[in-house]
Design an enzyme around this catalytic site. Structure first.
Site, short mmCIF file in Angstrom:
data_model
loop_
_atom_site.label_atom_id
_atom_site.label_comp_id
_atom_site.label_asym_id
_atom_site.label_seq_id
_atom_site.Cartn_x
_atom_site.Cartn_y
_atom_site.Cartn_z
N GLU A 222 -1.44 -16.97 -16.62
CA GLU A 222 -2.19 -15.75 -16.31
C GLU A 222 -1.25 -14.59 -15.99
O GLU A 222 -1.62 -13.42 -16.12
CB GLU A 222 -3.18 -15.97 -15.16
CG GLU A 222 -2.56 -16.20 -13.81
CD GLU A 222 -3.59 -16.43 -12.71
OE1 GLU A 222 -4.59 -15.69 -12.67
OE2 GLU A 222 -3.41 -17.34 -11.88
N THR B 263 16.62 -35.53 -39.15
CA THR B 263 17.15 -35.32 -37.80
C THR B 263 16.03 -35.18 -36.78
O THR B 263 16.05 -35.81 -35.72
CB THR B 263 18.03 -34.05 -37.77
OG1 THR B 263 19.10 -34.25 -38.68
CG2 THR B 263 18.58 -33.79 -36.38
N CYS B 264 15.02 -34.36 -37.08
CA CYS B 264 14.01 -34.05 -36.07
C CYS B 264 13.29 -35.30 -35.59
O CYS B 264 13.15 -35.53 -34.39
CB CYS B 264 13.00 -33.05 -36.65
SG CYS B 264 11.69 -32.68 -35.49
N GLY C 72 27.27 -27.29 -32.05
CA GLY C 72 26.78 -26.75 -33.31
C GLY C 72 26.63 -27.83 -34.38
O GLY C 72 27.10 -28.96 -34.20
N ALA D 244 22.21 -39.88 -52.90
CA ALA D 244 22.15 -39.24 -54.23
C ALA D 244 23.24 -38.18 -54.32
O ALA D 244 23.49 -37.44 -53.36
CB ALA D 244 20.79 -38.59 -54.44
N HIS E 18 -7.64 -18.37 -14.02
CA HIS E 18 -7.07 -18.55 -12.70
C HIS E 18 -7.47 -19.90 -12.12
O HIS E 18 -8.62 -20.30 -12.27
CB HIS E 18 -7.57 -17.43 -11.78
CG HIS E 18 -6.95 -17.46 -10.43
ND1 HIS E 18 -5.63 -17.13 -10.21
CD2 HIS E 18 -7.47 -17.82 -9.21
CE1 HIS E 18 -5.37 -17.26 -8.91
NE2 HIS E 18 -6.46 -17.68 -8.31
N ARG F 232 23.61 -18.35 -26.02
CA ARG F 232 23.75 -17.05 -26.66
C ARG F 232 22.52 -16.80 -27.55
O ARG F 232 22.06 -17.72 -28.22
CB ARG F 232 25.00 -17.08 -27.54
CG ARG F 232 25.76 -15.82 -27.60
CD ARG F 232 26.99 -16.02 -28.46
NE ARG F 232 28.04 -16.79 -27.80
CZ ARG F 232 28.83 -16.31 -26.83
NH1 ARG F 232 28.67 -15.08 -26.40
NH2 ARG F 232 29.77 -17.06 -26.30
N ALA G 87 12.21 -22.68 -28.45
CA ALA G 87 12.23 -23.18 -27.07
C ALA G 87 13.44 -24.06 -26.86
O ALA G 87 13.91 -24.71 -27.79
CB ALA G 87 10.96 -23.96 -26.78
N GLU H 67 19.72 -29.16 -23.07
CA GLU H 67 18.66 -30.16 -23.02
C GLU H 67 19.18 -31.49 -22.47
O GLU H 67 18.56 -32.09 -21.59
CB GLU H 67 18.06 -30.33 -24.42
CG GLU H 67 17.34 -29.06 -24.86
CD GLU H 67 16.70 -29.13 -26.25
OE1 GLU H 67 15.82 -28.30 -26.52
OE2 GLU H 67 17.09 -29.99 -27.06
P1 NDP Z 1 24.05 -24.27 -30.65
O1 NDP Z 1 24.34 -23.42 -31.80
O2 NDP Z 1 22.77 -24.12 -29.93
O3 NDP Z 1 25.20 -24.12 -29.58
C1 NDP Z 1 26.52 -24.40 -29.91
C2 NDP Z 1 27.36 -24.29 -28.66
O4 NDP Z 1 28.63 -24.84 -28.92
C3 NDP Z 1 27.57 -22.88 -28.20
O5 NDP Z 1 27.63 -22.86 -26.80
C4 NDP Z 1 28.93 -22.53 -28.81
O6 NDP Z 1 29.63 -21.61 -28.07
C5 NDP Z 1 29.63 -23.87 -28.72
N1 NDP Z 1 30.66 -24.08 -29.71
C6 NDP Z 1 30.60 -23.82 -31.03
N2 NDP Z 1 31.73 -24.21 -31.64
C7 NDP Z 1 32.53 -24.72 -30.68
C8 NDP Z 1 33.82 -25.29 -30.68
N3 NDP Z 1 34.54 -25.38 -31.79
N4 NDP Z 1 34.34 -25.72 -29.50
C9 NDP Z 1 33.63 -25.63 -28.37
N5 NDP Z 1 32.39 -25.10 -28.31
C10 NDP Z 1 31.85 -24.65 -29.45
O7 NDP Z 1 24.29 -25.76 -31.19
P2 NDP Z 1 23.66 -27.18 -30.83
O8 NDP Z 1 24.65 -28.15 -31.34
O9 NDP Z 1 23.24 -27.25 -29.40
O10 NDP Z 1 22.37 -27.23 -31.74
C11 NDP Z 1 22.47 -26.96 -33.14
C12 NDP Z 1 21.23 -26.27 -33.63
O11 NDP Z 1 20.17 -27.19 -33.69
C13 NDP Z 1 20.75 -25.13 -32.74
O12 NDP Z 1 21.36 -23.91 -33.04
C14 NDP Z 1 19.27 -25.11 -33.02
O13 NDP Z 1 19.05 -24.28 -34.11
C15 NDP Z 1 18.95 -26.55 -33.37
N6 NDP Z 1 18.33 -27.23 -32.21
C16 NDP Z 1 17.11 -26.78 -31.80
C17 NDP Z 1 16.51 -27.37 -30.71
C18 NDP Z 1 15.18 -26.84 -30.25
O14 NDP Z 1 14.52 -26.15 -31.04
N7 NDP Z 1 14.76 -27.09 -29.00
C19 NDP Z 1 17.10 -28.49 -29.98
C20 NDP Z 1 18.37 -28.86 -30.52
C21 NDP Z 1 18.97 -28.25 -31.58
P3 NDP Z 1 29.50 -20.02 -28.31
O15 NDP Z 1 28.27 -19.59 -27.63
O16 NDP Z 1 30.75 -19.51 -27.67
O17 NDP Z 1 29.47 -19.81 -29.79
#
Ligand code: NDP
Length: 446
Positions: free
Chosen positions: A440, A41-42, A261, A114, A435, A203, A340, A180
């Protein structure tokens, strides 16, 4: 009993590739299976192409600001296919490098899916292969809501391949990917609305930074619809999507991106039949050495849903290889993991948020610096950065650091060392500032 391989890794993403290469370096006979491109993925459809799009998007502001610095930039135009194709060819190049690195390490690559037949046997395409140890590193996939018409939306897997940019995009979610891509698409001139089921962005991040991102995003023209649950999605003949939600009128868009998510990829691997324990989110349950309840089967990375970040998966893969094949046991440390969000502007953080620290210590010392970066002042860009340090009430040991502003992630990497090392505010104060910089501020907070 002798097996075809000492280690078979399922999934050539960040964790799987690191585990395979290091294990081979320790002398193990290693094979890896990947049904998509090597890199995971990354590299293929996440961090790397996303960051390149973030750079591409930021030119929108840079070109505008350039005028205030004396540059005549005419009327800049943006060509999405040029950026898209250049990013995809960079991804292809990295896929090649990852493949070569595995081959050079002596790892056999199977470009196939696999599945597990028993605890030592796998079906890889139409072959049957045995291995002493098996590492599941199959990652996670974007969630798709279970509502009528959900198939009309896309995920972060597809967004890098769009034929053309939409005029209006609705992005579902308020987490990393949503913020993002809201920033990226908005800078490209797309009218973006973020659709959140709850009332909060990002969150887990400090509330002041989340509020600041919300404010700046709105100033940049991004709309928000909070407390809105999906009901159904309809597609009209002209391609317009009508997104029906629990509060207010349906939203109209040309593109709907799900960023709600990433559930772990545990389906169809044969894990249940083998009795490998999964948690309520269907993530593989592992111990501190990434070992499942079936003692020759291990798992690392997003499929275990510990912390879904590439560098964490890499550490887990490396620790597994050193521990199991290198006679050098160690465990990843999940304390103080910096992170980040590459939003516009970016957010970066390490350690406790203010509310987490208050819950733990009742009283904390908080230092903030709320300022406009010098470059933004001359550019007449009314966008303020916020730096925040959370310190222990008595010792002033650094408990957390939080930044929203230009280059937040670059600055935070060094700050993460300070927090992880348990430095104190006095030690930051004793450091001479560089500076003029934004960073800083970290040694000048009073
Ligand atoms: P996140 O976990 O960051 O956010 C999920 C969002 O979707 C939250 O706002 C959540 O709401 C909402 N949500 C969850 N379930 C539902 C649903 N059934 N219906 C509607 N909304 C929902 O997920 P992402 O998909 O953005 O990213 C997945 C993971 O990938 C991240 O947690 C992170 O670990 C990783 N990632 C890291 C990045 C980085 O390091 N820069 C960049 C991209 C991904 P609520 O807050 O209410 O739960």
């Amino acid at each position: 009993m002798s097996h075809d391989y000492d280690l078979f890794v399922i999934g050539a993403g960040s964790g799987g590739v690191r585990a395979a290469r290091i294990s081979a370096g320790h002398g193990a006979r290693v094979a890896i299976a990947e049904e998509h491109q090597v890199g995971g993925t990354c590299v293929i459809r996440g961090c790397v192409p996303k960051k390149l799009l973030v750079y591409g998007a930021h030119f929108a502001e840079d070109l505008e600001d350039a005028r205030r610095f004396g540059w005549d930039v005419g009327t800049p135009t943006f060509d999405w296919p040029t950026l898209r194709d250049n990013v995809l060819s960079e991804v292809k190049r990295l896929n090649g490098i990852y493949t070569t690195n595995l081959e050079n390490a002596g790892v056999t690559i199977f470009h196939d899916r696999a599945t597990l037949i028993d605890r030592h046997t796998l079906k890889v395409g139409d072959r049957t292969i045995t291995a002493d140890k098996i590492l599941v590193a199959t990652g996670a996939r974007p969630a798709i809501p279970d509502v009528p018409g959900a198939e009309h939306g896309i995920t972060s897997n597809e967004v890098f391949h769009l034929d053309r940019l939409p005029k209006r995009a609705v992005i579902a979610g308020g987490g990393y990917i949503a913020n993002e891509f809201a920033g990226i698409l908005n800078e490209f001139g797309v009218k973006v609305t973020l659709l959140l089921r709850g009332d909060a962005l990002l969150r887990g991040y400090d509330h002041q930074l989340r509020e600041r991102l919300h404010l700046i995003s709105m100033q940049k023209g991004i709309d928000f619809r909070f407390n809105a649950a999906f009901e159904r999605i309809e597609k009209r003949d002209d391609g317009t999507l009508s997104i029906h939600v629990s509060n207010g009128d349906p939203l109209e868009a040309d593109l709907l991106l799900y960023a709600i998510g990433r559930p772990p990829n545990t389906e169809g691997l044969g894990l249940e039949a083998l009795g490998v324990a999964l948690d309520a989110n269907r993530a593989i349950v592992v111990d501190a050495d990434s070992r499942t309840n079936v003692d020759n089967i291990y798992a690392v990375g997003d499929v275990t849903n510990r912390i879904q970040l590439t560098p964490v998966a890499i550490k887990e893969g490396h620790a597994f290889a050193d521990t199991v094949f290198g006679k050098k046991p160690w465990r990843p440390d999940y304390e103080c993991v910096p992170s980040a969000v590459f939003s516009h502007p970016p957010i970066a953080a390490v350690g406790l948020t203010e509310s987490e620290a208050r819950t733990k210590y009742r009283q904390v010392k908080v230092y903030t610096s709320d300022f406009r970066a010098m470059k933004n002042v001359l550019a007449d860009r009314n966008e303020r950065a916020l730096y925040k340090l959370i310190c222990h009430p008595v010792t002033e040991q650094l408990l957390g650091a939080h930044i929203i502003g230009p280059d937040a992630a670059e600055i935070m990497q060094t700050m993460a060392v300070c927090v992880k090392a348990g430095l104190t505010k006095a030690q930051l104060d004793a450091t001479v500032a560089i500076h003029p910089t934004m960073a800083e501020e970290l040694v000048l907070m009073r």
